[in-house]
Design an enzyme around this catalytic site. Structure first.
Site, PDB file in Angstrom:
ATOM      1  N   HIS A 146     -13.409  -1.489  -1.185  1.00  0.00           N
ATOM      2  CA  HIS A 146     -12.842  -1.372  -0.030  1.00  0.00           C
ATOM      3  C   HIS A 146     -13.091  -2.505   1.538  1.00  0.00           C
ATOM      4  CE1 HIS A 146      -9.782   2.010  -0.188  1.00  0.00           C
ATOM      5  NE2 HIS A 146      -9.057   1.414   1.594  1.00  0.00           N
ATOM      6  N   THR A 193      -6.037   3.107  -6.498  1.00  0.00           N
ATOM      7  CA  THR A 193      -7.150   2.792  -5.847  1.00  0.00           C
ATOM      8  C   THR A 193      -8.534   4.039  -5.904  1.00  0.00           C
ATOM      9  OG1 THR A 193      -6.014   1.008  -3.885  1.00  0.00           O
ATOM     10  CG2 THR A 193      -8.173   2.445  -3.404  1.00  0.00           C
ATOM     11  N   LYS A 203      -8.465  -0.529  -8.889  1.00  0.00           N
ATOM     12  CA  LYS A 203      -9.128  -0.710  -8.274  1.00  0.00           C
ATOM     13  C   LYS A 203      -9.917   0.063  -7.494  1.00  0.00           C
ATOM     14  CE  LYS A 203      -7.820  -3.101  -2.990  1.00  0.00           C
ATOM     15  NZ  LYS A 203      -8.683  -1.447  -1.690  1.00  0.00           N
ATOM     16  N   SER A 258       0.774  -1.095  -0.251  1.00  0.00           N
ATOM     17  CA  SER A 258       0.091   0.359   0.067  1.00  0.00           C
ATOM     18  C   SER A 258       0.930   1.073  -0.098  1.00  0.00           C
ATOM     19  CB  SER A 258      -0.377   0.552   1.514  1.00  0.00           C
ATOM     20  OG  SER A 258      -1.454   1.025   2.004  1.00  0.00           O
ATOM     21  N   TYR A 263      -2.370   5.269  -4.689  1.00  0.00           N
ATOM     22  CA  TYR A 263      -3.438   6.462  -4.331  1.00  0.00           C
ATOM     23  C   TYR A 263      -3.715   7.551  -4.800  1.00  0.00           C
ATOM     24  CZ  TYR A 263      -5.613   4.153  -0.587  1.00  0.00           C
ATOM     25  OH  TYR A 263      -6.888   3.409   0.851  1.00  0.00           O
TER      26      TYR A 263
HETATM   27  C1  FMN Z   1      -6.640  -3.250   7.955  1.00  0.00           C
HETATM   28  C2  FMN Z   1      -6.631  -2.203   6.483  1.00  0.00           C
HETATM   29  C3  FMN Z   1      -5.797  -1.466   5.773  1.00  0.00           C
HETATM   30  C4  FMN Z   1      -6.108  -1.182   4.444  1.00  0.00           C
HETATM   31  N1  FMN Z   1      -6.020   0.179   3.525  1.00  0.00           N
HETATM   32  C5  FMN Z   1      -6.075  -0.237   2.041  1.00  0.00           C
HETATM   33  C6  FMN Z   1      -5.024   0.260   1.203  1.00  0.00           C
HETATM   34  O1  FMN Z   1      -4.432   1.463   1.688  1.00  0.00           O
HETATM   35  N2  FMN Z   1      -4.744   0.747   0.305  1.00  0.00           N
HETATM   36  C7  FMN Z   1      -6.232   0.075  -0.519  1.00  0.00           C
HETATM   37  O2  FMN Z   1      -6.498   0.357  -1.685  1.00  0.00           O
HETATM   38  N3  FMN Z   1      -6.879  -0.461   0.508  1.00  0.00           N
HETATM   39  C8  FMN Z   1      -7.050  -1.069   1.654  1.00  0.00           C
HETATM   40  N4  FMN Z   1      -7.260  -1.637   2.062  1.00  0.00           N
HETATM   41  C9  FMN Z   1      -8.300  -2.278   1.557  1.00  0.00           C
HETATM   42  C10 FMN Z   1      -8.049  -3.333   0.840  1.00  0.00           C
HETATM   43  O3  FMN Z   1      -7.302  -3.723  -0.188  1.00  0.00           O
HETATM   44  C11 FMN Z   1      -9.231  -4.448   0.317  1.00  0.00           C
HETATM   45  O4  FMN Z   1     -10.698  -4.199  -0.317  1.00  0.00           O
HETATM   46  C12 FMN Z   1     -10.291  -4.900   1.110  1.00  0.00           C
HETATM   47  O5  FMN Z   1      -9.845  -5.045   3.203  1.00  0.00           O
HETATM   48  C13 FMN Z   1     -10.967  -5.619   1.189  1.00  0.00           C
HETATM   49  O6  FMN Z   1     -11.929  -6.576   1.528  1.00  0.00           O
HETATM   50  P1  FMN Z   1     -12.048  -7.804   2.832  1.00  0.00           P
HETATM   51  O7  FMN Z   1     -11.024  -7.040   4.117  1.00  0.00           O
HETATM   52  O8  FMN Z   1     -13.387  -8.050   3.054  1.00  0.00           O
HETATM   53  O9  FMN Z   1     -10.806  -8.914   1.938  1.00  0.00           O
HETATM   54  C14 FMN Z   1      -7.533  -1.322   4.186  1.00  0.00           C
HETATM   55  C15 FMN Z   1      -8.208  -2.885   4.042  1.00  0.00           C
HETATM   56  C16 FMN Z   1      -7.906  -3.103   5.644  1.00  0.00           C
HETATM   57  C17 FMN Z   1      -8.695  -3.916   6.283  1.00  0.00           C
END
Ligand code: FMN
Length: 410
Positions: A291, A170, A267, A121, A144
């Site tokens: 997300h 994203t 994404k 990320s 981002y």
């Molecule tokens: C703790 C956490 C931090 C996240 N940080 C980012 C991020 O920095 N960039 C991003 O594109 N998505 C981020 N996401 C979203 C994840 O990429 C992803 O879309 C999401 O976790 C998918 O759902 P799931 O947790 O049910 O598998 C984050 C998700 C979580 C749980």
């Protein structure tokens, strides 16, 4: 008596390792201080989308064709110009080092050992360069598209020079979603609010606390170089400073496509019209994602949006499904609906929290074995054979069992 027990195995331990993602979830909750657990697990507002990302898998049932001789061993797929040993990718998640000090490096190592990829990320707790140095494979980078072009140009340039293999942009974070869980437990910006009770809660998790104090992987290392609380605050403020919704634009997406010469994905797409536009710009694919329910509550589930996106893209690019994937059978359903692979966020973080890179490796292995077994039971030889003919749509819509209920029962 002895003879009756002959050949049995004995164990003195009460605890056995988790056997599925739900059990990893429960173990991660026990491992982490409440503030950190809530940051990992919570979604936006009423968490409707978090629930629906799971329960909407229940709209489809798998068909079973018997006596086919299928062994279900063929799980490999091609994504972003490389072959993955199974149709799974580790989603970009910020601050992995907060969950376990091994952070993104541990996750990326586990991914490459399993023949898949991790996406680092923008908000990672190990810098792009650190991840690249600690791994062999070309992992992927998530950007981002905030800020002006010089901000994006610098990060993309660093990813290029460090040898990252694919770019994920994203687009669903113009502002951070309203995560009330975090507010409740004091996960405030730029630094958490500590109280005696919260400190005590951390002290009850000595393994986590030791890793946190020793390694201090709580800063966004793509923005600052050092650890510690004041650096963490600086890095969070630096990232927040770049977040300017008015600068998110299709023009920048077009510019980024030209700027990055390797495979590139967008994404956070859930609308067919947006998916078409992304493909028109020459992107290699799309991650259908909300997300993980952390942004706009009340919107469509990821799997619910998938069929329309597949139809809109008409085979012009690869589609990854991201959100709510907890079982190998979820992956199989998504592939039947037209996804090339699935992405997992929280599931691999549960593994990371429980056992560092070994925990991540175990979660990946659980998915591999569940996908394989599901295919054999369905009578399907290979993931490449999966299509909608393997699904029956379920109008009665029985919701899937919620993980909370399971935790409560166990
Ligand atoms: C703790 C956490 C931090 C996240 N940080 C980012 C991020 O920095 N960039 C991003 O594109 N998505 C981020 N996401 C979203 C994840 O990429 C992803 O879309 C999401 O976790 C998918 O759902 P799931 O947790 O049910 O598998 C984050 C998700 C979580 C749980």
């Amino acid at each position: 008596m002895i003879k009756a027990l002959d050949g049995m195995r004995f164990s003195l331990g009460k605890r056995r390792p988790p056997i599925n993602v739900d059990e990893y979830r429960a173990a991660a909750q026990r491992t982490l201080p409440e503030m950190v657990w809530t940051f990992m697990e919570n979604g936006a507002e009423d968490e409707d989308v978090v629930q629906r990302n799971r329960s909407d898998f229940g709209r489809w049932q798998l068909r079973q064709r018997v006596l086919t001789g299928a062994t279900g061993k063929d799980l490999a797929v091609r994504v972003g110009g490389i072959t993955l040993s199974l149709p799974l990718v580790l989603s970009p998640t910020g601050l992995n080092g907060l969950f376990n000090w091994e952070g993104e490096v541990g996750a990326a190592r586990a991914a490459e050992a399993a023949g898949i990829r991790h996406i680092s990320s923008t908000g990672a707790s190990y810098s792009l360069e650190e991840v690249a140095r600690a791994t062999r494979a070309a992992h992927w980078f998530q950007l981002y598209p905030w800020g002006d072009r010089s901000f994006m140009d610098e990060l993309v340039g660093r990813a290029e020079r460090a040898g990252f293999g694919a770019l994920f942009i994203t687009v669903d974070v113009p502002v951070v979603g309203n995560r009330e869980g975090e507010k409740r437990v004091g996960m405030t910006l730029p630094l958490p609010t500590l109280t005696p009770q919260r400190l005590f809660n951390g002290a009850l998790r000595p393994r986590w606390t030791y890793g946190y104090l020793k390694h201090q992987r709580i800063t966004l290392r793509n923005f600052v170089n050092d650890g510690g609380a004041s650096a963490a605050a600086r890095s969070v403020m630096a990232q927040a400073g770049f977040m300017r919704p008015e600068l998110l634009s299709w023009e920048n997406l077009e510019w980024l496509r030209e700027r990055w010469s390797g495979p590139a994905f967008v994404k956070g797409i859930t609308e067919p019209e947006d998916a078409r536009r992304v493909m028109d710009l020459g992107y290699d694919g799309i991650a259908v994602s909300n997300h993980g329910g952390r942004q706009l509550d009340k919107m469509t589930s990821a799997v619910g949006a998938l069929p329309e996106i597949v139809d809109a893209v008409e085979g012009r690019g690869q589609i990854l499904l991201d959100g709510g994937v907890r079982r190998g059978s979820d992956v199989v359903k998504a592939l039947c609906l037209g996804a090339t692979a699935c992405m997992i966020g929280r599931p691999f973080l549960y593994g990371l929290a429980v056992g560092g890179r070994h925990g991540v490796a175990d979660v990946i292995e659980i998915f591999r074995s569940e996908i394989e077994r599901t295919l054999v039971l369905m009578g399907c030889e290979s993931v490449s054979r999966l299509d909608r003919s393997w699904l029956r749509e379920d109008d009665s819509r029985v919701p899937l069992r919620s993980p909370d209920l399971h935790t409560w029962l166990s």
